[in-house]
Design a protein around this motif. Structure first.
Motif, mmCIF file in Angstrom:
data_model
loop_
_atom_site.group_PDB
_atom_site.id
_atom_site.type_symbol
_atom_site.label_atom_id
_atom_site.label_comp_id
_atom_site.label_asym_id
_atom_site.label_seq_id
_atom_site.Cartn_x
_atom_site.Cartn_y
_atom_site.Cartn_z
ATOM 1 N N VAL A 145 0.711 -1.223 0.008
ATOM 2 C CA VAL A 145 0.030 0.110 0.005
ATOM 3 C C VAL A 145 0.980 1.263 0.003
ATOM 4 C CG1 VAL A 145 -1.634 1.493 1.327
ATOM 5 C CG2 VAL A 145 -1.692 -1.229 1.400
ATOM 6 N N MET A 146 0.460 2.179 -0.648
ATOM 7 C CA MET A 146 1.147 3.385 -0.840
ATOM 8 C C MET A 146 0.118 4.619 -0.421
ATOM 9 S SD MET A 146 3.002 5.676 -3.868
ATOM 10 C CE MET A 146 1.536 6.398 -4.221
ATOM 11 N N ILE A 147 0.728 5.557 0.413
ATOM 12 C CA ILE A 147 0.097 6.861 0.514
ATOM 13 C C ILE A 147 0.653 7.950 0.194
ATOM 14 C CG2 ILE A 147 -1.104 5.593 2.715
ATOM 15 C CD1 ILE A 147 0.851 7.482 4.447
ATOM 16 N N ALA A 148 -0.126 8.997 -0.072
ATOM 17 C CA ALA A 148 0.515 10.365 -0.634
ATOM 18 C C ALA A 148 -0.678 11.384 -0.082
ATOM 19 C CB ALA A 148 0.613 10.348 -1.938
ATOM 20 N N ALA A 149 -0.334 12.399 0.671
ATOM 21 C CA ALA A 149 -1.159 13.133 1.261
ATOM 22 C C ALA A 149 -0.720 14.644 1.883
ATOM 23 C CB ALA A 149 -1.903 12.393 2.400
ATOM 24 N N ALA A 150 -1.292 15.662 1.696
ATOM 25 C CA ALA A 150 -0.976 16.975 2.104
ATOM 26 C C ALA A 150 -2.039 17.576 2.778
ATOM 27 C CB ALA A 150 -0.312 17.711 1.036
ATOM 28 N N SER A 151 -1.655 18.559 3.756
ATOM 29 C CA SER A 151 -2.775 19.255 4.519
ATOM 30 C C SER A 151 -2.505 20.761 4.354
ATOM 31 C CB SER A 151 -2.660 19.099 6.089
ATOM 32 O OG SER A 151 -1.469 19.279 6.751
ATOM 33 N N GLY A 152 -3.565 21.410 4.249
ATOM 34 C CA GLY A 152 -3.673 22.817 4.027
ATOM 35 C C GLY A 152 -4.927 23.415 3.912
ATOM 36 N N LEU A 153 -5.266 24.756 4.059
ATOM 37 C CA LEU A 153 -6.385 25.189 3.694
ATOM 38 C C LEU A 153 -6.988 25.169 2.335
ATOM 39 C CD1 LEU A 153 -5.880 28.446 6.137
ATOM 40 C CD2 LEU A 153 -6.871 26.275 6.692
ATOM 41 N N LEU A 154 -7.890 24.236 2.007
ATOM 42 C CA LEU A 154 -8.286 24.085 0.597
ATOM 43 C C LEU A 154 -9.737 24.554 0.506
ATOM 44 C CD1 LEU A 154 -7.717 22.381 -1.801
ATOM 45 C CD2 LEU A 154 -8.649 20.226 -0.806
ATOM 46 N N ALA A 155 -9.798 25.395 -0.782
ATOM 47 C CA ALA A 155 -10.987 26.298 -0.863
ATOM 48 C C ALA A 155 -11.980 25.255 -1.480
ATOM 49 C CB ALA A 155 -10.611 27.439 -1.781
ATOM 50 N N ASP A 156 -11.723 24.476 -2.463
ATOM 51 C CA ASP A 156 -12.659 23.854 -3.031
ATOM 52 C C ASP A 156 -12.329 22.232 -3.420
ATOM 53 O OD1 ASP A 156 -14.749 22.780 -4.727
ATOM 54 O OD2 ASP A 156 -14.719 24.454 -6.376
ATOM 55 N N PRO A 157 -12.727 21.395 -2.090
ATOM 56 C CA PRO A 157 -12.630 20.013 -2.126
ATOM 57 C C PRO A 157 -12.737 19.149 -3.388
ATOM 58 C CG PRO A 157 -13.033 21.061 0.166
ATOM 59 C CD PRO A 157 -13.403 22.021 -0.885
ATOM 60 N N GLY A 211 -5.765 13.639 -0.012
ATOM 61 C CA GLY A 211 -5.039 12.421 0.306
ATOM 62 C C GLY A 211 -5.373 11.226 -0.740
ATOM 63 N N MET A 212 -4.405 10.491 -0.883
ATOM 64 C CA MET A 212 -4.684 9.101 -1.892
ATOM 65 C C MET A 212 -3.959 7.981 -1.206
ATOM 66 S SD MET A 212 -3.994 8.889 -5.924
ATOM 67 C CE MET A 212 -5.249 9.964 -6.329
ATOM 68 N N ILE A 213 -4.711 7.053 -1.253
ATOM 69 C CA ILE A 213 -4.314 5.633 -0.852
ATOM 70 C C ILE A 213 -4.243 4.659 -2.107
ATOM 71 C CG2 ILE A 213 -4.976 3.587 0.693
ATOM 72 C CD1 ILE A 213 -5.999 5.629 2.521
ATOM 73 N N VAL A 214 -3.171 3.965 -2.355
ATOM 74 C CA VAL A 214 -3.121 3.162 -3.604
ATOM 75 C C VAL A 214 -2.704 1.663 -3.139
ATOM 76 C CG1 VAL A 214 -1.650 2.718 -5.633
ATOM 77 C CG2 VAL A 214 -2.247 5.123 -4.885
ATOM 78 N N MET A 215 -3.611 0.694 -3.313
ATOM 79 C CA MET A 215 -3.321 -0.470 -3.067
ATOM 80 C C MET A 215 -2.930 -1.265 -4.203
ATOM 81 S SD MET A 215 -6.485 -1.493 -0.190
ATOM 82 C CE MET A 215 -5.547 -2.835 0.233
ATOM 83 N N TYR A 216 -1.723 -1.820 -4.268
ATOM 84 C CA TYR A 216 -1.325 -2.613 -5.269
ATOM 85 C C TYR A 216 -1.695 -3.932 -5.559
ATOM 86 C CZ TYR A 216 2.375 1.340 -5.681
ATOM 87 O OH TYR A 216 2.995 2.388 -5.897
ATOM 88 N N PHE A 217 -1.860 -4.522 -6.784
ATOM 89 C CA PHE A 217 -2.298 -5.680 -7.129
ATOM 90 C C PHE A 217 -3.785 -5.957 -6.351
ATOM 91 C CE2 PHE A 217 1.781 -5.969 -5.439
ATOM 92 C CZ PHE A 217 2.550 -6.133 -7.158
ATOM 93 N N LYS A 218 -4.576 -4.834 -6.056
ATOM 94 C CA LYS A 218 -5.759 -4.987 -5.667
ATOM 95 C C LYS A 218 -6.881 -4.124 -6.525
ATOM 96 C CE LYS A 218 -4.255 -7.176 -2.002
ATOM 97 N NZ LYS A 218 -4.489 -8.529 -1.872
ATOM 98 N N THR A 219 -8.385 -4.264 -6.169
ATOM 99 C CA THR A 219 -9.386 -3.387 -6.928
ATOM 100 C C THR A 219 -9.590 -2.384 -6.193
ATOM 101 O OG1 THR A 219 -11.108 -4.837 -6.143
ATOM 102 C CG2 THR A 219 -10.037 -5.741 -7.728
ATOM 103 N N GLY A 220 -10.427 -1.528 -6.759
ATOM 104 C CA GLY A 220 -10.866 -0.465 -5.989
ATOM 105 C C GLY A 220 -11.997 -0.946 -4.722
#
Length: 238
Positions: A145-157, A211-220
């Protein structure tokens, strides 16, 4: 019988014209036969080609999806809702020691990819308050599993989540809204594939993080089953 001048007077002499018997454990092989055969140990099998290079390529594609999103991401102070702004200001993302029971992966190649990921997020996302990137699990067991995320003040999620799932860097299919969990915001999961590897991808966006979570070799669908648990370990609010 030894002859005068014989260098080995005590060795039995072979009759003229006879060849000595081959000695055990040494000597040259017969003509045309390679050294060490027969009976030589077989050569070790060629090492299997590592999949790490493929994984790293996928990392770069995912980072482009998350951070660039077609160049749409802009983080800035939310002015229209004070409560949202306070909540967003108190949001941080982190790479926990374990993720849904998986230990953090420490292979040098994967760590180098994480370093690249974080550097790109810091250079692309404007005014971020924290970033997180890591691998978890075991690639050999197809439980990575890979994760990538960032925090901050986001105007339009919603806009940023749309951009993440419509980027041309990864082709997505079966994308559907999913329960974002107690942290709120919006979340979606879907299927993708890169370099012949199946990917289950979930992403979230709220006023304080993306943020995004990616599971390798798996389905959504498989990623969806663990999404809320994983997000709750990555995104923190004080």
């Amino acid at each position: 019988m030894s002859q005068p001048g014989d260098p080995y007077p005590n060795q039995p002499q072979q009759p003229y014209g006879e060849q000595p018997a081959p000695q055990q454990g040494g000597g040259h092989p017969p003509a045309g036969q390679p050294y060490g055969a027969p009976g030589a140990a077989p050569l070790p099998p060629a090492p299997k080609k590592s999949k790490t290079g493929k994984i790293v390529l996928i990392v770069l594609a995912v980072v482009l999806v998350l951070c660039c999103g077609g160049g749409a991401i802009t983080w800035f102070a939310v002015k229209d809702d004070v409560s949202d702004a306070v909540e967003a200001t108190n949001t941080r993302v982190t790479a926990p020691a374990t993720l849904a029971g998986r230990p953090k992966a420490t292979q040098p190649e994967l760590q180098a990819a994480v370093d690249t990921m974080i550097a790109q997020m810091k250079s692309t996302v404007q005014n971020e308050t924290s970033t997180a990137g890591a691998f978890y699990g075991d690639m050999a067991k197809k439980n990575l599993v890979m994760i990538a995320a960032a925090s901050g003040l986001l105007a339009d999620p919603k806009k940023e989540l749309d951009a993440a799932f419509t980027s041309t860097d990864l082709t997505m299919s079966n994308v559907a809204a999913v329960d974002p969990g107690p942290l709120g915001g919006e979340a979606r999961c879907g299927d993708s594939e890169s370099e012949g590897t199946k990917l289950g991808i979930c992403a979230w966006a709220d006023k304080g993080s993306l943020g995004m979570i990616v599971m390798y070799f798996k389905t959504g669908a498989q990623a969806k089953a663990e999404f809320v648990t994983m997000r709750g370990q990555i995104e923190q609010r004080s």
